[in-house]
Scaffold this active site. Sequence first.
Site, PDB file in Angstrom:
ATOM      1  CG  ASP A  50      -2.153  -0.528   1.034  1.00  0.00           C
ATOM      2  OD1 ASP A  50      -2.599  -0.669  -0.065  1.00  0.00           O
ATOM      3  OD2 ASP A  50      -2.565  -1.318   2.062  1.00  0.00           O
ATOM      4  CD  GLU A  73      -7.537   2.379   1.579  1.00  0.00           C
ATOM      5  OE1 GLU A  73      -6.882   2.019   0.574  1.00  0.00           O
ATOM      6  OE2 GLU A  73      -8.298   1.803   2.369  1.00  0.00           O
ATOM      7  CG  ASP A 126      -7.774   1.200  -2.933  1.00  0.00           C
ATOM      8  OD1 ASP A 126      -6.511   1.058  -2.455  1.00  0.00           O
ATOM      9  OD2 ASP A 126      -8.797   0.503  -2.492  1.00  0.00           O
ATOM     10  CB  ILE A 128      -3.329  -2.923  -2.671  1.00  0.00           C
ATOM     11  CG1 ILE A 128      -1.700  -2.604  -2.716  1.00  0.00           C
ATOM     12  CG2 ILE A 128      -3.512  -4.230  -2.499  1.00  0.00           C
ATOM     13  CD1 ILE A 128      -1.342  -3.504  -3.892  1.00  0.00           C
ATOM     14  CG  ASP A 129     -10.254  -1.892  -4.452  1.00  0.00           C
ATOM     15  OD1 ASP A 129     -10.582  -1.892  -3.432  1.00  0.00           O
ATOM     16  OD2 ASP A 129     -10.905  -2.061  -5.667  1.00  0.00           O
ATOM     17  CB  THR A 131      -5.949  -5.256   1.267  1.00  0.00           C
ATOM     18  OG1 THR A 131      -7.050  -5.270   2.176  1.00  0.00           O
ATOM     19  CG2 THR A 131      -5.493  -3.877   1.099  1.00  0.00           C
ATOM     20  CG  HIS A 211     -15.595  -6.248   2.265  1.00  0.00           C
ATOM     21  ND1 HIS A 211     -14.608  -6.208   1.682  1.00  0.00           N
ATOM     22  CD2 HIS A 211     -15.472  -5.751   3.740  1.00  0.00           C
ATOM     23  CE1 HIS A 211     -13.583  -5.692   2.533  1.00  0.00           C
ATOM     24  NE2 HIS A 211     -14.213  -5.570   3.708  1.00  0.00           N
ATOM     25  CG  ASP A 267     -12.684   1.317  -2.112  1.00  0.00           C
ATOM     26  OD1 ASP A 267     -11.607   0.746  -2.444  1.00  0.00           O
ATOM     27  OD2 ASP A 267     -12.866   1.193  -0.690  1.00  0.00           O
TER      28      ASP A 267
HETATM   29  P1  AMP Z   1     -14.086  -6.058  -2.034  1.00  0.00           P
HETATM   30  O1  AMP Z   1     -12.827  -6.432  -2.760  1.00  0.00           O
HETATM   31  O2  AMP Z   1     -15.336  -6.067  -2.923  1.00  0.00           O
HETATM   32  O3  AMP Z   1     -14.567  -6.626  -0.675  1.00  0.00           O
HETATM   33  O4  AMP Z   1     -14.127  -4.380  -1.620  1.00  0.00           O
HETATM   34  C1  AMP Z   1     -12.775  -3.867  -0.947  1.00  0.00           C
HETATM   35  C2  AMP Z   1     -13.189  -2.634  -0.279  1.00  0.00           C
HETATM   36  O5  AMP Z   1     -14.256  -2.826   0.335  1.00  0.00           O
HETATM   37  C3  AMP Z   1     -12.028  -2.207   0.332  1.00  0.00           C
HETATM   38  O6  AMP Z   1     -11.014  -1.338  -0.448  1.00  0.00           O
HETATM   39  C4  AMP Z   1     -12.586  -1.415   1.535  1.00  0.00           C
HETATM   40  O7  AMP Z   1     -12.249   0.000   1.222  1.00  0.00           O
HETATM   41  C5  AMP Z   1     -13.905  -1.634   1.345  1.00  0.00           C
HETATM   42  N1  AMP Z   1     -14.482  -1.880   2.524  1.00  0.00           N
HETATM   43  C6  AMP Z   1     -14.208  -2.117   4.018  1.00  0.00           C
HETATM   44  N2  AMP Z   1     -14.872  -2.252   4.875  1.00  0.00           N
HETATM   45  C7  AMP Z   1     -16.165  -2.494   4.291  1.00  0.00           C
HETATM   46  C8  AMP Z   1     -17.320  -2.751   4.557  1.00  0.00           C
HETATM   47  N3  AMP Z   1     -17.729  -2.835   5.831  1.00  0.00           N
HETATM   48  N4  AMP Z   1     -18.290  -2.751   3.605  1.00  0.00           N
HETATM   49  C9  AMP Z   1     -18.103  -2.813   2.512  1.00  0.00           C
HETATM   50  N5  AMP Z   1     -16.808  -2.422   2.029  1.00  0.00           N
HETATM   51  C10 AMP Z   1     -15.867  -2.045   2.955  1.00  0.00           C
HETATM   52 MG    MG Z   2      -9.991  -0.625  -1.760  1.00  0.00          MG
END
Ligand code: AMP
Ligand code: MG
Length: 322
Positions: A50, A73, A126, A128-129, A131, A211, A267
């Site tokens: 990151d 970030e 971002d 590293i989106d 992670t 998420h 994101d």
């Molecule tokens: P994903 O890969 O779809 O799970 O999304 C990754 C992104 O979800 C990360 O970059 C975070 O910024 C974000 N994230 C973190 N916590 C949460 C949450 N509780 N609900 C939704 N997205 C989140």
């Molecule tokens: Mg992200």
Amino acid sequence: MGAMIDLDHPEVGFAVSALKEAAQLAQKIQQEMAPAALAKEDKSPVTVADFALQALLGRSLEMAFPEDTLVAEEDSATLRSTQQQGIQDQVVESVAKSVPEATLEEVYQWIDRGGKESAHRFWALDPIDGTKGFLRGDQYAVALALVVKNKVQLGALACPNLEGGSLIIAARGQGCWRAHLTGTEGFEKLRVSERENPAQARVLRSFEAGHTNLERMDELMQSIGVRAEPVLMDSQAKYAVLAAGTGDLLFRLLSPASPDYREKIWDQAAGSLVIEEAGGRITDLDGKRLDFSVGPILTQNRGVVASNGHLHEAALKALRAH
Ligand code: AMP
Ligand code: MG
């Protein structure tokens, strides 16, 4: 709509070369550090990657567009004060793979091109989106967007683990394009699917259960009439898959554990233009457009639904009914 994206456009050229370089560095860090980290459940590769990628991209931006700010970030205060042993040295060593003479002070300075303040014109990053995907060796993305007057003008995603390594770039009014991260073949145009029948829809959602909302996801699939199980994938790589027509519908539902979660600009900004320029549609769960005028956190929106356009109303209708 142009027949080809204008690679001579300074911002487009910058995004392509900066993301290629960043993706290479991310891959090196993933290969060298992640397996060991997985064994001991150590999150340091993510942290190192990151910071190293944000520093590298902050430096690239400083050279290409010295006036522009970066909304990203990480900040150097976190790196300065981290309790994790040796992280600073590892970040400098990583950056040095791309910029051999880099020093810790420079790294701090490059990272802090990423203030949290949005200006009239800024880049959202971002580094590293996804992670968790990065650690697992699954999907992740380096996501970069140019926002001017509250509108995304350019969206770029580097997805090193998508189809042998993909670079996706969308420019407003110029379509959405994909090239290999390495290699010299040209860009091909991406277009969302034509699928209209919800029973055949291929749905995408986060890999991480925390998420999204699994129970609600099941109810929604039933109510829309989707037959197949959702495809689980980390990061904005999902948006690239939708744009390429290999997925039809995508949901970011609010987790019951964090119902007040609001999406972050880094994101969503790049991925949203990727979808729109491929002919798709993206809104929040209430059908509102994503509002990028309010700062790093999208306080005016709840969750995300994205689609090929054809299936959007059916998705919103099902969301309203629940
Ligand atoms: P994903 O890969 O779809 O799970 O999304 C990754 C992104 O979800 C990360 O970059 C975070 O910024 C974000 N994230 C973190 N916590 C949460 C949450 N509780 N609900 C939704 N997205 C989140
Ligand atoms: Mg992200």
